[in-house]
Design an enzyme around this catalytic site. Structure first.
Site, mmCIF file in Angstrom:
data_model
loop_
_atom_site.group_PDB
_atom_site.id
_atom_site.type_symbol
_atom_site.label_atom_id
_atom_site.label_comp_id
_atom_site.label_asym_id
_atom_site.label_seq_id
_atom_site.Cartn_x
_atom_site.Cartn_y
_atom_site.Cartn_z
ATOM 1 N N CYS A 1 25.372 44.759 42.540
ATOM 2 C CA CYS A 1 26.807 44.483 42.507
ATOM 3 C C CYS A 1 27.280 44.705 41.072
ATOM 4 O O CYS A 1 26.921 43.940 40.165
ATOM 5 C CB CYS A 1 27.101 43.055 42.957
ATOM 6 S SG CYS A 1 28.858 42.615 42.885
ATOM 7 N N HIS B 156 34.410 35.794 40.805
ATOM 8 C CA HIS B 156 32.979 35.491 40.789
ATOM 9 C C HIS B 156 32.734 34.081 40.266
ATOM 10 O O HIS B 156 33.461 33.600 39.392
ATOM 11 C CB HIS B 156 32.235 36.462 39.873
ATOM 12 C CG HIS B 156 32.119 37.839 40.410
ATOM 13 N ND1 HIS B 156 31.000 38.296 41.064
ATOM 14 C CD2 HIS B 156 32.991 38.881 40.391
ATOM 15 C CE1 HIS B 156 31.178 39.564 41.415
ATOM 16 N NE2 HIS B 156 32.387 39.934 41.019
ATOM 17 N N THR C 92 30.398 44.554 39.681
ATOM 18 C CA THR C 92 31.271 43.518 39.131
ATOM 19 C C THR C 92 30.498 42.216 38.935
ATOM 20 O O THR C 92 30.785 41.453 38.003
ATOM 21 C CB THR C 92 32.499 43.277 40.026
ATOM 22 O OG1 THR C 92 32.079 42.883 41.337
ATOM 23 C CG2 THR C 92 33.373 44.517 40.108
ATOM 24 N N GLY C 93 29.495 41.958 39.791
ATOM 25 C CA GLY C 93 28.657 40.776 39.606
ATOM 26 C C GLY C 93 27.871 40.844 38.312
ATOM 27 O O GLY C 93 27.737 39.841 37.600
ATOM 28 N N CYS D 117 35.121 47.235 42.674
ATOM 29 C CA CYS D 117 33.706 47.414 42.992
ATOM 30 C C CYS D 117 33.121 48.314 41.919
ATOM 31 O O CYS D 117 33.412 49.518 41.877
ATOM 32 C CB CYS D 117 33.521 48.031 44.383
ATOM 33 S SG CYS D 117 31.788 48.284 44.823
ATOM 34 N N GLU E 240 27.543 38.856 47.933
ATOM 35 C CA GLU E 240 28.825 39.512 47.763
ATOM 36 C C GLU E 240 29.804 39.100 48.862
ATOM 37 O O GLU E 240 29.475 39.135 50.055
ATOM 38 C CB GLU E 240 28.644 41.034 47.771
ATOM 39 C CG GLU E 240 29.843 41.787 47.267
ATOM 40 C CD GLU E 240 29.501 43.230 46.915
ATOM 41 O OE1 GLU E 240 30.449 43.962 46.576
ATOM 42 O OE2 GLU E 240 28.323 43.613 46.975
#
Length: 270
Positions: free
Chosen positions: A210, A152, A212-213, A75, A201
């Site tokens: 987000c 993702h 990591t997004g 995260c 998420e």
């Protein structure tokens, strides 16, 4: 027995942090307890619950539990928040790999490690080209797949605000082609240095930010030649700076905030 917590957020993506580096929790954390604490009506309320524990390989270990109680490997926003809590510079062990944080004028910079593109590393249910998956859902088609500590898919569209991610996100997240479920990113490239992004998420739903997004989306855009290797990703909660260096490592930079501290009775949630 009362247990202390710290409420933090990164661009509105909020966390309940339990610091067990020096004093252990009364009992082991479980998905059920994590989900109860994350509940916004009957618990403290958060997108993710973060548990800090001792580590032999790093300064400490960060475990991450989504709003539904499921434990995940990474995260990015929580990494910045925990880096702030640790004083800026820290080496943190996670289930997705070891990451490093450092303080700078723009907030907290996090070395998120190297992205992975092999279909087995995402993971996918079967082999396919991760640069353009031959798949479609409700008009969204041919996403890029990438693992940046968690999995993702990234869709590039002409107008992201027209995409009903709240309604179609669950279908994509839980499609059997993704054995560990998936985070869903819908992005619009504004120019070679700027991306607008909305994220569904995994285990948390539609989120204001987000980390990591943002990393996954930036790398996906770079792989497709849509942007330069250093971009600003604008999420509903605010911007993050993402750079993918020649040594294949991703650096994410952005703010983190401590909101308040409190305590709760462990037995109320166990």
């Amino acid at each position: 027995m009362r247990t202390d917590f710290i409420k933090m957020h990164g661009l509105g993506n909020d966390f309940v942090v339990l610091d067990a580096r020096e004093t252990a929790l009364p009992a082991a954390m479980t998905p059920i307890i994590a989900a109860k604490l994350a509940d916004r009506r009957e618990g403290i309320g958060c997108d993710q619950l973060i548990l800090l524990e001792p580590s032999d390989q790093a300064d400490f270990t960060m475990r991450i539990f989504n709003h539904d109680g499921g434990e995940v490997g990474a995260c990015g926003n929580a990494a910045r928040a925990v880096g702030l809590l640790a004083g800026g510079d820290a080496t943190i062990a996670t289930a997705g790999g070891t990451i490093q944080t450092r303080a700078n004028d723009a907030g907290i910079a996090v070395d998120m490690g190297e992205p992975r593109f092999d279909w087995e590393a995402i993971p996918l249910a079967y082999a396919m080209d991760t640069l353009s998956l031959p798949l479609a859902w409700h008009g969204l088609a041919n996403p890029v797949a990438v693992n940046v500590g968690n999995p993702h898919v990234v869709f590039f569209v002409d107008e992201k605000d027209a995409v009903g991610l709240y309604s179609i996100g669950p279908d994509i997240e839980n499609d059997p082609v993704f054995p560990e479920r998936i985070n869903v990113n819908v992005a619009k490239v504004l120019d070679r240095q700027t991306i607008k992004l909305q994220v569904w998420e995994r285990g948390a739903g539609l989120t204001r930010a987000c980390g990591t997004g943002a990393c996954a989306t930036a790398v996906a855009a770079m792989r497709r030649g849509l942007t330069d290797r250093d971009v600003t990703v604008h999420l509903p909660g605010g911007p993050l700076s993402i750079a993918w260096s020649d040594d294949n490592r991703i650096t994410m930079t952005g703010p983190a905030t401590e909101a308040f501290r409190g305590s709760f009775l462990w037995d109320d949630y166990a």
